[in-house]
Design a protein around this motif. Structure first.
Motif, PDB file in Angstrom:
ATOM      1  N   GLY A   1       0.899  -1.313  -0.092  1.00 40.86           N
ATOM      2  CA  GLY A   1      -0.006  -0.134   0.076  1.00 40.86           C
ATOM      3  C   GLY A   1       0.759   1.177  -0.108  1.00 40.86           C
ATOM      4  O   GLY A   1       2.179   1.346  -0.087  1.00 40.86           O
ATOM      5  N   ASP A   2       0.307   2.382   0.254  1.00 36.75           N
ATOM      6  CA  ASP A   2       0.794   3.560   0.132  1.00 36.75           C
ATOM      7  C   ASP A   2       1.987   3.778   1.046  1.00 36.75           C
ATOM      8  O   ASP A   2       2.921   4.352   0.899  1.00 36.75           O
ATOM      9  N   ARG A   3       1.799   2.987   2.322  1.00 35.67           N
ATOM     10  CA  ARG A   3       2.889   3.177   3.309  1.00 35.67           C
ATOM     11  C   ARG A   3       4.207   2.377   3.050  1.00 35.67           C
ATOM     12  O   ARG A   3       5.205   2.409   3.664  1.00 35.67           O
ATOM     13  N   TYR A   4       4.031   1.422   1.910  1.00 37.15           N
ATOM     14  CA  TYR A   4       5.156   0.406   1.575  1.00 37.15           C
ATOM     15  C   TYR A   4       6.161   1.193   0.853  1.00 37.15           C
ATOM     16  O   TYR A   4       6.231   1.859  -0.259  1.00 37.15           O
ATOM     17  N   SER A   5       7.571   1.429   1.416  1.00 35.53           N
ATOM     18  CA  SER A   5       8.721   2.119   0.744  1.00 35.53           C
ATOM     19  C   SER A   5       9.118   1.491  -0.549  1.00 35.53           C
ATOM     20  O   SER A   5       9.590   2.296  -1.282  1.00 35.53           O
ATOM     21  N   ASP A   6       8.917   0.373  -0.754  1.00 34.58           N
ATOM     22  CA  ASP A   6       9.522  -0.328  -2.092  1.00 34.58           C
ATOM     23  C   ASP A   6       8.772  -0.350  -3.364  1.00 34.58           C
ATOM     24  O   ASP A   6       8.250  -1.329  -3.790  1.00 34.58           O
ATOM     25  N   ARG A   7       7.960   0.893  -3.532  1.00 34.47           N
ATOM     26  CA  ARG A   7       7.109   1.025  -4.836  1.00 34.47           C
ATOM     27  C   ARG A   7       7.895   1.698  -5.854  1.00 34.47           C
ATOM     28  O   ARG A   7       8.711   2.514  -5.873  1.00 34.47           O
ATOM     29  N   GLU A   8       7.199   1.171  -7.182  1.00 35.31           N
ATOM     30  CA  GLU A   8       7.553   1.840  -8.222  1.00 35.31           C
ATOM     31  C   GLU A   8       6.193   2.044  -9.202  1.00 35.31           C
ATOM     32  O   GLU A   8       5.828   1.160  -9.818  1.00 35.31           O
ATOM     33  N   SER A   9       5.957   3.461  -9.232  1.00 36.17           N
ATOM     34  CA  SER A   9       4.518   3.555  -9.757  1.00 36.17           C
ATOM     35  C   SER A   9       4.643   3.898 -11.242  1.00 36.17           C
ATOM     36  O   SER A   9       3.507   4.077 -11.984  1.00 36.17           O
ATOM     37  N   GLY A  10       5.804   3.710 -11.845  1.00 36.97           N
ATOM     38  CA  GLY A  10       5.963   3.767 -13.379  1.00 36.97           C
ATOM     39  C   GLY A  10       4.738   2.942 -13.908  1.00 36.97           C
ATOM     40  O   GLY A  10       4.489   1.882 -13.281  1.00 36.97           O
ATOM     41  N   TYR A  11       4.449   3.113 -15.291  1.00 36.49           N
ATOM     42  CA  TYR A  11       3.632   2.158 -16.043  1.00 36.49           C
ATOM     43  C   TYR A  11       4.348   0.923 -16.628  1.00 36.49           C
ATOM     44  O   TYR A  11       5.725   0.934 -17.083  1.00 36.49           O
ATOM     45  N   LEU A  12       3.607  -0.027 -16.889  1.00 40.50           N
ATOM     46  CA  LEU A  12       4.038  -1.271 -17.455  1.00 40.50           C
ATOM     47  C   LEU A  12       3.715  -1.200 -19.069  1.00 40.50           C
ATOM     48  O   LEU A  12       2.821  -0.476 -19.491  1.00 40.50           O
ATOM     49  N   ASP A  13       4.317  -2.017 -19.821  1.00 38.65           N
ATOM     50  CA  ASP A  13       4.168  -2.195 -21.048  1.00 38.65           C
ATOM     51  C   ASP A  13       3.416  -3.398 -21.525  1.00 38.65           C
ATOM     52  O   ASP A  13       3.849  -4.406 -21.093  1.00 38.65           O
ATOM     53  N   PRO A  14       1.937  -3.253 -21.431  1.00 35.15           N
ATOM     54  CA  PRO A  14       1.243  -4.562 -21.865  1.00 35.15           C
ATOM     55  C   PRO A  14       1.797  -5.497 -22.957  1.00 35.15           C
ATOM     56  O   PRO A  14       1.661  -6.804 -23.066  1.00 35.15           O
ATOM     57  N   ASN A  15       2.625  -5.069 -23.939  1.00 34.59           N
ATOM     58  CA  ASN A  15       3.435  -5.974 -24.972  1.00 34.59           C
ATOM     59  C   ASN A  15       4.498  -6.643 -24.589  1.00 34.59           C
ATOM     60  O   ASN A  15       4.833  -7.938 -25.111  1.00 34.59           O
ATOM     61  N   TYR A  16       5.067  -6.413 -23.083  1.00 35.60           N
ATOM     62  CA  TYR A  16       6.227  -7.206 -22.728  1.00 35.60           C
ATOM     63  C   TYR A  16       5.992  -7.478 -21.102  1.00 35.60           C
ATOM     64  O   TYR A  16       6.592  -8.639 -20.578  1.00 35.60           O
ATOM     65  N   ASP A  17       5.206  -6.755 -20.376  1.00 34.47           N
ATOM     66  CA  ASP A  17       5.404  -6.879 -18.887  1.00 34.47           C
ATOM     67  C   ASP A  17       3.823  -7.310 -18.597  1.00 34.47           C
ATOM     68  O   ASP A  17       2.846  -7.492 -19.112  1.00 34.47           O
ATOM     69  N   ALA A  18       3.907  -8.096 -17.633  1.00 37.49           N
ATOM     70  CA  ALA A  18       2.562  -8.544 -16.912  1.00 37.49           C
ATOM     71  C   ALA A  18       1.927  -7.753 -16.016  1.00 37.49           C
ATOM     72  O   ALA A  18       2.404  -6.961 -15.235  1.00 37.49           O
ATOM     73  N   ALA A  19       0.313  -7.539 -16.118  1.00 37.65           N
ATOM     74  CA  ALA A  19      -0.301  -6.571 -15.224  1.00 37.65           C
ATOM     75  C   ALA A  19      -0.133  -7.539 -13.819  1.00 37.65           C
ATOM     76  O   ALA A  19       0.184  -8.583 -13.600  1.00 37.65           O
ATOM     77  N   LYS A  20      -0.470  -6.316 -12.823  1.00 40.95           N
ATOM     78  CA  LYS A  20      -0.274  -6.854 -11.463  1.00 40.95           C
ATOM     79  C   LYS A  20      -1.430  -7.018 -10.876  1.00 40.95           C
ATOM     80  O   LYS A  20      -2.366  -6.151 -10.989  1.00 40.95           O
ATOM     81  N   ILE A  21      -1.954  -8.321 -10.242  1.00 39.62           N
ATOM     82  CA  ILE A  21      -2.897  -8.592  -9.496  1.00 39.62           C
ATOM     83  C   ILE A  21      -2.661  -8.020  -8.092  1.00 39.62           C
ATOM     84  O   ILE A  21      -1.648  -8.464  -7.425  1.00 39.62           O
ATOM     85  N   ARG A  22      -3.360  -7.206  -7.531  1.00 39.85           N
ATOM     86  CA  ARG A  22      -3.115  -6.521  -6.146  1.00 39.85           C
ATOM     87  C   ARG A  22      -4.227  -6.526  -5.115  1.00 39.85           C
ATOM     88  O   ARG A  22      -5.206  -6.378  -5.394  1.00 39.85           O
TER      89      ARG A  22
END
Length: 180
Positions: free
Chosen positions: A81-102
């Motif tokens: 969540g918002d409190r978790y320090s190891d976050r990377e909010s950049g966007y994924l590329d659907p051609n190469y990356d997996a969407a995240k179930i959260r």
């Protein structure tokens, strides 16, 4: 029991935080210690505002209360969540990356009534409609059974250290999805 599934709203953050804490405390005791549960609630579990703003976080509502929540993401953050320090909010590329179930959580009084499944199906459909070909997630130990039942693979546990050096295990899982 009946429930409705809808997009979460920013003004529901406090309610969602309470739901997450109730779920973690009520459904995780077979897999985690009290110390691990409380550390996870304080440092990792919680609302990810990006998901709500993106329109990819859902709540199940019944009897005028929130009884479940979960979502998917087109952002790089795998969990936390918002409190978790190891976050990377950049966007994924659907051609190469997996969407995240959260961030799936169900109120203990409403567990095993199809809420998690309904939210997961909605997330998978939306991720697929957005062009993603695969999904990945970081499952809590209690969540592994749900995800396995719906075709997610993964069994090797990973250990994270959170809070005051509390170690907690999760299971990275993934699934390929067919294109429309």
């Amino acid at each position: 029991m009946d429930f409705i599934l809808r997009q979460a709203r920013l003004d529901e953050r406090v309610q969602i935080e309470r739901l997450i804490a109730a779920s973690a405390r009520g459904l995780s005791r077979e897999d985690y210690t009290d110390e691990q549960i409380e550390a996870a609630i304080a440092a990792v579990f919680g609302v990810d505002t990006d998901l709500i703003v993106d329109g990819t976080y859902f709540v199940a509502e019944a009897a005028q209360m929130l009884v479940g929540c979960g979502g998917w993401s087109k952002r790089k953050t795998l969990f936390g969540g918002d409190r978790y320090s190891d976050r990377e909010s950049g966007y994924l590329d659907p051609n190469y990356d997996a969407a995240k179930i959260r961030a799936f959580f169900v109120h203990p009084d409403w567990a095993r009534q199809g809420i998690g499944r309904a939210i997961l199906q909605r997330c998978e459909m939306e991720a697929q409609a957005s062009g993603f070909r695969s999904l990945e997630l970081m499952a809590t130990l209690p969540g592994v059974k749900l995800y396995r039942a719906y075709g997610y693979a993964g069994s090797d546990r990973v250990v994270y250290t959170i809070g005051n050096e509390v170690r907690i295990e999760f299971v990275p899982m993934s699934k390929a999805i067919a294109q429309l």
